[in-house]
Design a protein around this motif. Structure first.
Motif, PDB file in Angstrom:
ATOM      1  N   GLY A  20      44.861 -12.253 -42.826  1.00 40.31           N
ATOM      2  CA  GLY A  20      45.029 -13.133 -41.676  1.00 40.31           C
ATOM      3  C   GLY A  20      45.705 -14.431 -42.074  1.00 40.31           C
ATOM      4  N   SER A  21      45.283 -14.960 -43.212  1.00 45.04           N
ATOM      5  CA  SER A  21      45.869 -16.229 -43.669  1.00 45.04           C
ATOM      6  C   SER A  21      47.370 -16.095 -43.870  1.00 45.04           C
ATOM      7  N   PHE A  67      40.315 -22.470 -36.606  1.00 41.58           N
ATOM      8  CA  PHE A  67      40.385 -21.910 -37.961  1.00 41.58           C
ATOM      9  C   PHE A  67      41.553 -20.930 -38.001  1.00 41.58           C
ATOM     10  N   HIS A  68      42.478 -21.169 -38.920  1.00 42.51           N
ATOM     11  CA  HIS A  68      43.664 -20.318 -38.964  1.00 42.51           C
ATOM     12  C   HIS A  68      43.908 -19.707 -40.333  1.00 42.51           C
ATOM     13  N   GLU A  89      43.707 -20.032 -31.149  1.00 40.88           N
ATOM     14  CA  GLU A  89      42.942 -18.788 -31.070  1.00 40.88           C
ATOM     15  C   GLU A  89      42.439 -18.733 -29.624  1.00 40.88           C
ATOM     16  N   ASP A 132      46.974 -16.809 -32.634  1.00 31.81           N
ATOM     17  CA  ASP A 132      46.291 -16.264 -33.813  1.00 31.81           C
ATOM     18  C   ASP A 132      45.157 -15.374 -33.314  1.00 31.81           C
ATOM     19  N   GLN A 186      41.058 -12.746 -35.511  1.00 32.39           N
ATOM     20  CA  GLN A 186      39.667 -12.382 -35.252  1.00 32.39           C
ATOM     21  C   GLN A 186      39.482 -11.731 -33.883  1.00 32.39           C
ATOM     22  N   LYS A 201      41.877  -8.664 -38.920  1.00 32.93           N
ATOM     23  CA  LYS A 201      40.544  -8.200 -39.325  1.00 32.93           C
ATOM     24  C   LYS A 201      40.230  -6.742 -38.986  1.00 32.93           C
TER      25      LYS A 201
HETATM   26  N1  PLP Z   1      42.807 -16.775 -38.424  1.00 30.20           N
HETATM   27  C1  PLP Z   1      41.630 -16.570 -37.825  1.00 30.20           C
HETATM   28  C2  PLP Z   1      41.489 -16.849 -36.362  1.00 30.20           C
HETATM   29  C3  PLP Z   1      40.521 -16.128 -38.558  1.00 30.20           C
HETATM   30  O1  PLP Z   1      39.339 -15.949 -37.966  1.00 30.20           O
HETATM   31  C4  PLP Z   1      40.688 -15.882 -39.934  1.00 30.20           C
HETATM   32  C5  PLP Z   1      39.539 -15.433 -40.766  1.00 30.20           C
HETATM   33  O2  PLP Z   1      38.405 -15.509 -40.401  1.00 30.20           O
HETATM   34  C6  PLP Z   1      41.949 -16.102 -40.520  1.00 30.20           C
HETATM   35  C7  PLP Z   1      42.985 -16.535 -39.736  1.00 30.20           C
HETATM   36  C8  PLP Z   1      42.159 -15.855 -41.985  1.00 30.20           C
HETATM   37  O3  PLP Z   1      42.101 -14.522 -42.283  1.00 30.20           O
HETATM   38  P1  PLP Z   1      41.894 -14.012 -43.798  1.00 30.20           P
HETATM   39  O4  PLP Z   1      40.522 -14.378 -44.207  1.00 30.20           O
HETATM   40  O5  PLP Z   1      42.112 -12.539 -43.689  1.00 30.20           O
HETATM   41  O6  PLP Z   1      42.939 -14.647 -44.626  1.00 30.20           O
END
Ligand code: PLP
Length: 996
Positions: free
Chosen positions: A127-128, A154-155, A207, A239, A242, A268
């Motif tokens: 996700g990151s 949270f991204h 989000e 994003d 999640q 996810k």
């Molecule tokens: N973006 C959102 C909305 C998330 O909830 C998350 C992780 O919880 C991420 C990005 C980051 O994902 P990752 O942990 O797979 O890098």
């Protein structure tokens, strides 16, 4: 394949019960310890769907589902089958230069679910990574730089992602963050419009349901955001790492809200929790924009992105979700859970509210009205704001074997991300379990027991060390929050021997050995030395006694009462330079920031070399030491630094430049940051309290409200002064003053001492000529984090890194009305800037003034002509100083810097803007400067044609007359002048007394 097909199986079977200690040793022991302290110490050896089994055979209900990845539960046979197929078929993987076998298929199915608006899908691993990619695409495609993100967002955790995360704790210690990212409030359409309408936004990131807080963005807000993004050329970036793929019900929460973001990315749930994968979908138009030239590789490539295992798992998982009609099931199950939680909220007042959607639900807690419980909750809150939520979390686990989570470091809540496969019995297990736990707190069990002592003290320690003091409640930080309460503490009283305005009922006609004109730091110190030597001393001060109980936070009132010309005096010349000086017993020290810095050795040498001044570092050392002891000079303690000063230090650290807590003549500072209007805590060791009493006790006299007009000259000998009694506001009264003395020391400040001499007919043309200052500037940094700049020592840290280049950097706070003048814009923009001032930090700089000078001249009728011309060397220094302050702010994490420069370079958004500032061609008038460091008008030196006083302060050509204020500094002392002038006055006072 190897000959030992069961090697891994054997390894797993051998170690499954014993390998935990290796993780603790080699992987991340701190994190595991934290969970252990919470009692999460089961060792699982089996997982089936949404159940976990520990080594004792206990069954756990997993509502955390691996952080939201197992929508279908763990170890799904169909997904595992797909993975086995890929491995067993020996298909080529990661061929890189050819099309991947499976990525096209998975892309096709994802795009079909998203609808015809999206035609391209790029894969990455997490996700990151996908968020990071979206950030880069947004910049690349739009050519713009700024990102908007939501508070609480949270991204992800790459450097760029963290820069758009809306919680300070995720960003702390990572600064300087990526410029230019601006937070906006969720569901505040007006604010979003204001930011977008600036036209410089590359992407608005959101989000649809915030993963950390559960906050749902309203469809209306999202639709307005879509319209405004399109209008202002910004990309709408969803994003759905999640929320995507049925977490909140529909396939994609943003699309269900009726908007069509330019980019939507998921992660996810995509591979059913088996292989890392993420997918970013975009419109054809955007794809064409990004890949207009043929530069695919450099723009984006990720080695493992399209690997067969991830693609196959994704395909199998999507197939299952479609077959089971996951959106419908998730929506229905979400409603059942929500209904159950709402019903609990009605029965138990510790539940504040439920947020979230579908299978992402957050239960927020608050204090109960039940007294016993409430008391415990407040105790817990003092240690950690999320402690009650943590207790529920622990008890659900320990007593009910239900796994949930506390969603964020400061959120007093629990969050669930249940799988879509939950049965009715599982829902009951959860809802009844939660009810039992909460009900037990009302009945017999204390929630505080659940978060063990260890947890609490760890939390408390963590809180103390990780959080700058200003974020802590006053009880923990020891720092005084801003308060309107008037000085409630017992007051320090001025010495009763001081003669005050109300004591005068007749003309004054006195005689003494040593007369000192001026009751500021240098005058008081010189007078003390004469008194210590047994001389009859009179000290006169034009201003009133500044009683601490009369201080208030209204700087206009304070300026009017205690600043010369109500603080409005400026120079004429090629710039307008405000020059604040004080008219009160105690002088500048009553209202300055108490900075004490010795003159550096190189500057002492320069004074010797260029002006023939007969002083050395060694000879001055005992004078400094005496003054330091007398004035209680000490480094600013860490406990009162506050966030603003800490940010200054962090900025310096991050840039690799030196910084140090400032030495100040202060005892018991509470970090009220009100030096400029007088310390509300009476913490400053000012001469009216520290020095004047000693003079009085030694038999000296201290006359406040006595204005000296001129010297009594007998030939070339000074025999004293004449003047009048001045009202506290400064007006002349009819009462005349005449004081004769064997020696007169002028310490009235560098604007008054020379004009007194000029009015007295002393013919030396050098007097008043060499007027010098340290022109100063300050820059506001706007931070995403709360700074509360009014908390913490007024000036707690400085950097001497560039002192030898003529630039000194400091952190600063002055009262809000003065800061307000620096916030740019009008109307909405100004209002918003003002409203945001708790997010501002202020840093200042002053420069040597080596290339600038002016004069002060007495005018008939008592006025003064004050002129000063800024030279190009100082323009250069000021430009660099401004750039350095901006560097510091950005390095400390600011997203915007207001420089105070007039015109183009007023508002900076990042290092590129700072480079542009450095390259700019600026003139004197581009800066808004001020100076509190004034000197040079009666310069000390060996040449009576160039200097006014000799190395001991004696005025050339006039017997019995000395000068001991900052006028004697021929050029900059390369330090804030107060400390050097106190040391010099100590030396001069001693010398005068010895010479009598
Ligand atoms: N973006 C959102 C909305 C998330 O909830 C998350 C992780 O919880 C991420 C990005 C980051 O994902 P990752 O942990 O797979 O890098």
């Amino acid at each position: 394949m190897t000959d030992k097909p069961n090697t891994m199986k054997a390894l797993i079977q051998e170690h499954i019960h014993s390998s935990a200690h290796l993780s603790k040793k080699h992987v991340h022991p701190k994190m595991l310890k934290l969970f252990e302290l919470g009692g999460f110490n089961a060792v699982y050896d089996r997982a089936e769907g949404h159940y976990l089994y520990d080594t004792d055979g206990n069954k756990y209900l997993d509502l955390l589902s691996g952080g939201g990845v197992y929508l279908l539960g763990r170890n799904n046979e169909r997904i595992h089958g797909a993975l086995r197929d890929v491995l067993e078929l020996d298909v080529p993987n990661l061929t890189i230069v050819n099309a991947s076998i499976l990525s096209g298929l998975l892309a096709e199915r994802l795009l079909a679910l998203a609808g015809p608006h999206y035609t391209k899908c790029l894969f990455s691993n997490t996700g990151s990574e996908a968020t990071d990619l979206a950030i880069r695409f947004a910049r690349f495609a739009t050519g713009k730089r700024r990102m908007l993100y939501l508070e609480g967002a949270f991204h992800g955790r790459t450097y760029a992602d963290v820069s758009i995360c809306g919680s300070p704790e995720l960003r702390r210690g990572m600064e300087p963050l990526m410029p230019i990212c601006t937070p906006v409030r969720p569901n505040d359409t007006e604010q979003l419009e204001r930011e977008l309408s600036k036209g410089d936004v590359a992407g608005f990131f959101f989000e649809p349901v915030q993963g950390m807080s559960g906050r749902v963005l309203t469809p209306e807000y999202l639709r307005a955001a879509e319209r405004m993004c399109n209008e202002h050329g910004a990309l709408l970036c969803a994003d759905e790492v999640q929320t995507g793929l049925c977490r909140t019900g529909p396939w994609f929460a943003s699309l269900a809200a009726g908007v069509r973001p330019h980019m939507v990315w998921v992660s996810k749930i995509l591979s059913g929790g088996t292989v890392p994968v993420s997918a970013l979908m975009m419109t054809q138009e955007l794809y064409d924009q990004i890949y207009a030239g043929f530069t695919s590789g450099p723009v984006y490539f990720s080695t493992f992105a399209e690997n067969n295992l991830a693609m196959a798992a994704g395909l199998a998982n999507l197939e299952l979700l479609v077959e089971m009609n996951a959106p419908e099931r998730a929506t229905a199950l979400g409603e059942v859970l929500r209904g159950g939680l709402e019903a609990l909220a009605e029965r138990y007042d510790v539940i504040d509210r439920i947020e979230g959607q579908g299978l992402l639900q957050v239960v927020y807690f608050r204090d109960s009205a039940q007294l016993g419980l409430k008391l415990q909750q407040s105790l817990m809150r003092a240690a950690d704001p999320a402690a009650f939520g943590a207790a529920v979390n622990v008890d659900l686990y320990k007593q009910k074997r239900i796994i949930v989570q506390v969603p964020g470091a400061t959120l007093n809540a629990i969050k669930i991300l249940p799988p879509v496969t939950l049965t009715e019995e599982d829902v009951e297990w959860f809802l009844e379990g939660l009810e039992d736990v909460i009900a037990s707190y009302y009945a017999e069990r204390a929630p505080i027991v659940s978060v063990s002592k260890g947890f609490l003290s760890t939390a408390l320690k963590g809180l103390r060390s990780a959080v700058p003091p200003a974020f802590l409640p006053p009880i923990l930080s020891g720092i005084d929050a801003p308060t309107e309460k008037k000085n409630a503490e017992p007051l320090r009283r001025h010495h009763p021997g001081i003669t005050r305005f109300e004591d005068y009922d007749r003309d004054i006609d006195e005689h003494c050995d040593v007369l000192v004109v001026g009751g500021g730091p240098s005058g008081a110190i010189a007078a003390r030395q004469a008194a210590l030597a047994g001389k009859r001393v009179i000290l006169v001060e034009a201003g009133p006694v500044a009683e601490p109980e009369s201080f208030n936070d209204d700087c206009m009132d304070m300026f009017n009462r205690f600043y010369w010309d109500s603080g409005l005096r400026t120079t004429r010349g090629n710039v307008v330079l405000p020059t604040l000086t004080i008219r009160a017993l105690g002088g500048g020290s009553v209202f300055n920031s108490a900075i004490c810095l010795r003159m550096p050795e190189y500057q002492v040498r320069r004074w010797r070399r260029e002006h023939g001044i007969d002083i050395s570092v060694e000879e001055m050392a005992p004078h400094y030491e005496e003054v330091e002891a007398l004035m209680g000079i000490a480094p600013t303690p860490e406990e009162v630094q506050g966030t603003r000063n800490v940010l200054f230090k962090q900025g310096c650290d991050n840039l690799g430049i030196s910084s140090a807590p400032i030495n100040r003549n202060v005892s018991g500072c509470k970090g009220s940051a009100r030096c400029v209007v007088g310390c509300p805590n009476h913490a400053k060791n000012t001469p009216d309290f520290r020095v004047i009493p000693e003079i009085l006790d030694l038999g000296g006299r201290v006359l406040s409200s006595v204005h000296v007009d001129s010297l009594i000259m007998r030939g070339n000998r000074c025999a004293g002064v004449v003047g009048w009694v001045a009202e506290p506001g400064g007006a002349r009264t009819r009462l005349r003053v005449r004081i004769t003395a064997k020696a007169t020391i002028l310490a009235a400040g560098c604007l008054h001492s020379p004009t007194i001499m000029q009015r007295s007919g002393i013919k030396n043309p050098v007097i008043g000529k060499n007027f010098r200052t340290h022109p100063g500037i300050y820059a506001l940094g706007e931070y995403e984090q709360v700074v509360n700049p009014w908390i913490g020592a007024t000036q707690g840290y400085h950097s001497l890194q560039y002192l030898e280049d003529g630039i000194k950097l400091e952190s600063l706070w002055v009262n809000a009305p003065l800061i307000a003048a620096r916030i740019p814009g009008i109307g909405h923009r100004y209002k918003e800037g003002l409203a945001n001032y708790r997010h501002m930090g202020v840093f200042d700089a002053w420069v040597s003034g080596d290339d600038s000078s002016g004069h002060v001249r007495a005018l008939p009728g008592g006025g003064k002509d004050l002129a000063w011309t800024m030279g190009l060397g100082d323009v250069r220094r000021l430009k660099e100083a401004t750039a350095l302050l901006a560097d510091l702010h950005f390095a400390a994490g600011a997203h915007t810097v207001y420089t105070g420069l007039l015109g183009e370079h007023n508002t900076l958004y990042g290092p590129d803007d700072v480079s542009a500032l450095r390259a700019a061609d600026l003139g004197p008038k581009d800066f808004t400067c001020a100076s509190q460091h004034l000197f040079g008008t009666t310069p000390m030196g060996a040449d009576k044609d160039r200097h006014v006083v000799d190395s001991h302060g004696a005025v050339y050509g006039v017997d019995g007359l000395f000068v001991a204020d900052t006028g004697i500094m021929p050029v900059s002392p390369a330090a804030n002048p107060m400390h050097p002038v106190m040391a010099l006055a100590n030396r001069i006072g001693k010398g005068v007394a010895a010479g009598l």
